[in-house]
Scaffold this active site. Structure first.
Site, PDB file in Angstrom:
ATOM      1  CD  GLU A  86      45.543 -13.377  13.087  1.00 19.18           C
ATOM      2  OE1 GLU A  86      45.162 -12.412  13.765  1.00 19.18           O
ATOM      3  OE2 GLU A  86      45.027 -14.510  13.212  1.00 19.18           O
ATOM      4  CG  ASN A 113      39.434 -15.976  14.022  1.00 23.02           C
ATOM      5  OD1 ASN A 113      38.861 -15.351  13.134  1.00 23.02           O
ATOM      6  ND2 ASN A 113      39.985 -17.157  13.821  1.00 23.02           N
ATOM      7  CG  HIS A 155      44.740 -17.880  11.359  1.00 23.98           C
ATOM      8  ND1 HIS A 155      44.051 -16.926  12.053  1.00 23.98           N
ATOM      9  CD2 HIS A 155      43.793 -18.735  10.886  1.00 23.98           C
ATOM     10  CE1 HIS A 155      42.761 -17.184  12.006  1.00 23.98           C
ATOM     11  NE2 HIS A 155      42.574 -18.275  11.289  1.00 23.98           N
ATOM     12  CB  SER A 206      40.478 -20.535  13.619  1.00 27.25           C
ATOM     13  OG  SER A 206      39.792 -21.592  14.237  1.00 27.25           O
TER      14      SER A 206
HETATM   15  N1  3HC Z   1      38.412 -19.034  -3.956  1.00 33.52           N
HETATM   16  C1  3HC Z   1      39.167 -18.351  -4.836  1.00 33.52           C
HETATM   17  N2  3HC Z   1      38.852 -17.117  -5.282  1.00 33.52           N
HETATM   18  C2  3HC Z   1      37.702 -16.586  -4.846  1.00 33.52           C
HETATM   19  C3  3HC Z   1      36.846 -17.242  -3.951  1.00 33.52           C
HETATM   20  C4  3HC Z   1      37.249 -18.527  -3.491  1.00 33.52           C
HETATM   21  N3  3HC Z   1      36.517 -19.233  -2.624  1.00 33.52           N
HETATM   22  N4  3HC Z   1      35.787 -16.451  -3.698  1.00 33.52           N
HETATM   23  C5  3HC Z   1      35.948 -15.325  -4.422  1.00 33.52           C
HETATM   24  N5  3HC Z   1      37.101 -15.397  -5.099  1.00 33.52           N
HETATM   25  C6  3HC Z   1      37.680 -14.377  -5.974  1.00 33.52           C
HETATM   26  C7  3HC Z   1      36.847 -14.195  -7.222  1.00 33.52           C
HETATM   27  O1  3HC Z   1      37.234 -15.074  -8.259  1.00 33.52           O
HETATM   28  C8  3HC Z   1      37.148 -12.738  -7.575  1.00 33.52           C
HETATM   29  O2  3HC Z   1      38.406 -12.660  -8.239  1.00 33.52           O
HETATM   30  P1  3HC Z   1      38.616 -11.590  -9.443  1.00 33.52           P
HETATM   31  O3  3HC Z   1      38.338 -10.221  -8.856  1.00 33.52           O
HETATM   32  O4  3HC Z   1      40.024 -11.772  -9.877  1.00 33.52           O
HETATM   33  O5  3HC Z   1      37.610 -11.965 -10.456  1.00 33.52           O
HETATM   34  C9  3HC Z   1      37.335 -12.070  -6.209  1.00 33.52           C
HETATM   35  O6  3HC Z   1      37.625 -13.129  -5.276  1.00 33.52           O
HETATM   36  C10 3HC Z   1      36.086 -11.340  -5.754  1.00 33.52           C
HETATM   37  O7  3HC Z   1      35.024 -12.274  -5.769  1.00 33.52           O
HETATM   38  P2  3HC Z   1      33.541 -11.927  -6.217  1.00 33.52           P
HETATM   39  O8  3HC Z   1      33.566 -10.807  -7.218  1.00 33.52           O
HETATM   40  O9  3HC Z   1      32.859 -13.184  -6.607  1.00 33.52           O
HETATM   41  O10 3HC Z   1      32.793 -11.508  -4.902  1.00 33.52           O
HETATM   42  P3  3HC Z   1      33.045 -10.304  -3.912  1.00 33.52           P
HETATM   43  O11 3HC Z   1      33.666  -9.111  -4.547  1.00 33.52           O
HETATM   44  O12 3HC Z   1      31.739 -10.171  -3.253  1.00 33.52           O
HETATM   45  O13 3HC Z   1      34.121 -10.874  -2.871  1.00 33.52           O
HETATM   46  C11 3HC Z   1      34.726 -12.051  -0.915  1.00 33.52           C
HETATM   47  C12 3HC Z   1      33.949 -12.101  -2.232  1.00 33.52           C
HETATM   48  C13 3HC Z   1      36.230 -11.868  -1.210  1.00 33.52           C
HETATM   49  C14 3HC Z   1      34.507 -13.382  -0.226  1.00 33.52           C
HETATM   50  C15 3HC Z   1      34.195 -10.828  -0.069  1.00 33.52           C
HETATM   51  O14 3HC Z   1      32.808 -10.947   0.115  1.00 33.52           O
HETATM   52  C16 3HC Z   1      34.827 -10.742   1.305  1.00 33.52           C
HETATM   53  O15 3HC Z   1      35.932 -10.232   1.451  1.00 33.52           O
HETATM   54  N6  3HC Z   1      34.121 -11.246   2.330  1.00 33.52           N
HETATM   55  C17 3HC Z   1      34.630 -11.254   3.713  1.00 33.52           C
HETATM   56  C18 3HC Z   1      35.543 -12.425   3.877  1.00 33.52           C
HETATM   57  C19 3HC Z   1      36.139 -12.490   5.258  1.00 33.52           C
HETATM   58  O16 3HC Z   1      35.884 -11.678   6.137  1.00 33.52           O
HETATM   59  N7  3HC Z   1      36.974 -13.514   5.449  1.00 33.52           N
HETATM   60  C20 3HC Z   1      37.599 -13.778   6.728  1.00 33.52           C
HETATM   61  C21 3HC Z   1      36.791 -14.776   7.477  1.00 33.52           C
HETATM   62  S1  3HC Z   1      37.535 -15.155   9.032  1.00 33.52           S
HETATM   63  C22 3HC Z   1      38.576 -16.414   8.692  1.00 33.52           C
HETATM   64  O17 3HC Z   1      38.675 -16.930   7.602  1.00 33.52           O
HETATM   65  C23 3HC Z   1      39.411 -16.892   9.832  1.00 33.52           C
HETATM   66  C24 3HC Z   1      39.008 -18.260  10.269  1.00 33.52           C
HETATM   67  O18 3HC Z   1      39.938 -18.714  11.236  1.00 33.52           O
HETATM   68  C25 3HC Z   1      37.604 -18.334  10.832  1.00 33.52           C
END
Ligand code: 3HC
Length: 289
Positions: free
Chosen positions: A150, A188, A138, A119
């Site tokens: 990325e 990040n 990434h 990351s």
């Molecule tokens: N694994 C697989 N699928 C998942 C999942 C998981 N852990 N979590 C959610 N999903 C799927 C669901 O099944 C659903 O699919 P569908 O529409 O086909 O039914 C879809 O994603 C949407 O999920 P939900 O309806 O349950 O929930 P939300 O609409 O609230 O979305 C979220 C959940 C996608 C996590 C949304 O809240 C989001 O985009 N959050 C921000 C995430 C973010 O910013 N991520 C980046 C973090 S930084 C990073 O990772 C970098 C690292 O280096 C730190």
């Protein structure tokens, strides 16, 4: 294509699922330092797919086709991999030793691409001491859902490898963005200081936990507020990224908030330990203030 994923934690298992969902991938080796850790990652994938089947969002046969591609075990099963994506702990020595072991004793395919899901660590440094350079691939949490990869070129990464990894990212249904090596890369470098600032705003008493998260969700259309996103990523990861960006740039604007460091020391890491800014006991999510 056969793909090895090293590390079966949240990111590793999500990355393994993303590859297993791709038609061009025939096998995914999901590996960890203990077989039960790799099996734990597999069970997490299966559990998520079972839920989708139960909700009528996926056919059982489609879920089975994904899980049938995934083989679990130690890193030693990656013998004939064409691509290995390392998603082990964010520790330079662990990553370097992992690739050295894969290169010297395990992988027999001379064309296998070594990629790291780091990351924020230096791709050039991870690849130093190997006979061929490493590339950054990434992913973002949750890896099966988030559309970005990325693709990070270290100073020695050949352009053909960059092009190949971009092509693979497209086959996964993702959009690759090429990034030059820099602490935190693009996302990040911008996102994690924003979360850190959210923590500083909370520590200064400007608003409460839900107030800060709601403000950023409703005011900026972010899917999650900074404090819940910190819990979701893992506050230990957030701190590690802040520390790397600060160390690499020497710029005091990247200093980690003391409250973040205190919470990590107290094992309040967010979702993974059941408590961070929110308490996740009994499947609920209750602010801790
Ligand atoms: N694994 C697989 N699928 C998942 C999942 C998981 N852990 N979590 C959610 N999903 C799927 C669901 O099944 C659903 O699919 P569908 O529409 O086909 O039914 C879809 O994603 C949407 O999920 P939900 O309806 O349950 O929930 P939300 O609409 O609230 O979305 C979220 C959940 C996608 C996590 C949304 O809240 C989001 O985009 N959050 C921000 C995430 C973010 O910013 N991520 C980046 C973090 S930084 C990073 O990772 C970098 C690292 O280096 C730190």
């Amino acid at each position: 294509m056969k793909v090895g994923v090293i590390g079966a934690g949240t990111m590793g298992s999500g990355i393994a699922q993303a590859f297993a969902q791709c038609a061009e991938v025939e096998t995914v080796y999901l590996c960890d330092i203990k077989e039960e850790f790799a099996e734990g990652g597999f069970n997490k994938i299966k559990g998520g797919l079972d839920k989708r089947v139960a909700k009528g969002k996926m056919e059982q046969a489609a879920a089975d086709a994904i899980t049938n591609k995934i083989k679990t075990g130690l890193n030693t099963i990656c013998v004939d991999a064409d691509l290995i994506v390392e998603a082990a702990l964010e520790n330079m020595e662990i990553k370097k030793n992992c690739f050295k072991e894969l290169q010297d004793n395990i992988v027999k395919n001379p064309d296998c691409i070594f990629a790291s899901n780091t990351s924020s660590l230096s791709i050039t440094e991870i690849g130093s001491g190997l006979s061929k350079p490493v590339i950054g691939m990434h992913f973002f949490n949750p890896a099966p859902v988030m559309k970005l990869v990325e693709v990070i070129a270290g100073i020695n990464t050949p352009v053909e490898v960059v092009d190949k990894v971009k092509e693979i990212s497209v086959a996964l249904g993702k959009t690759p963005v090429q990034v030059n090596e820099a602490a935190g890369f693009v996302v990040n470098r911008i996102l994690v200081p924003m979360i850190n600032e959210g923590i500083c705003v909370y520590a200064a008493g400007v608003s409460d936990i839900e107030g800060i998260d709601n403000a950023m969700k409703l005011g900026c259309n972010h899917p999650m507020g900074p404090l819940e996103l910190g819990d979701f990523i893992g506050l230990d990861i957030v701190l590690a990224i802040m520390d790397v960006i600060y160390a690499e740039t020497g710029d005091s604007k990247y200093r980690a908030c003391p409250l973040l460091r205190k919470m990590v020391r107290g094992k309040r890491l967010g979702c993974k330990t059941g408590i961070g800014f929110y308490n996740y006991a009994d499947g609920k999510k209750v602010p801790t203030d």
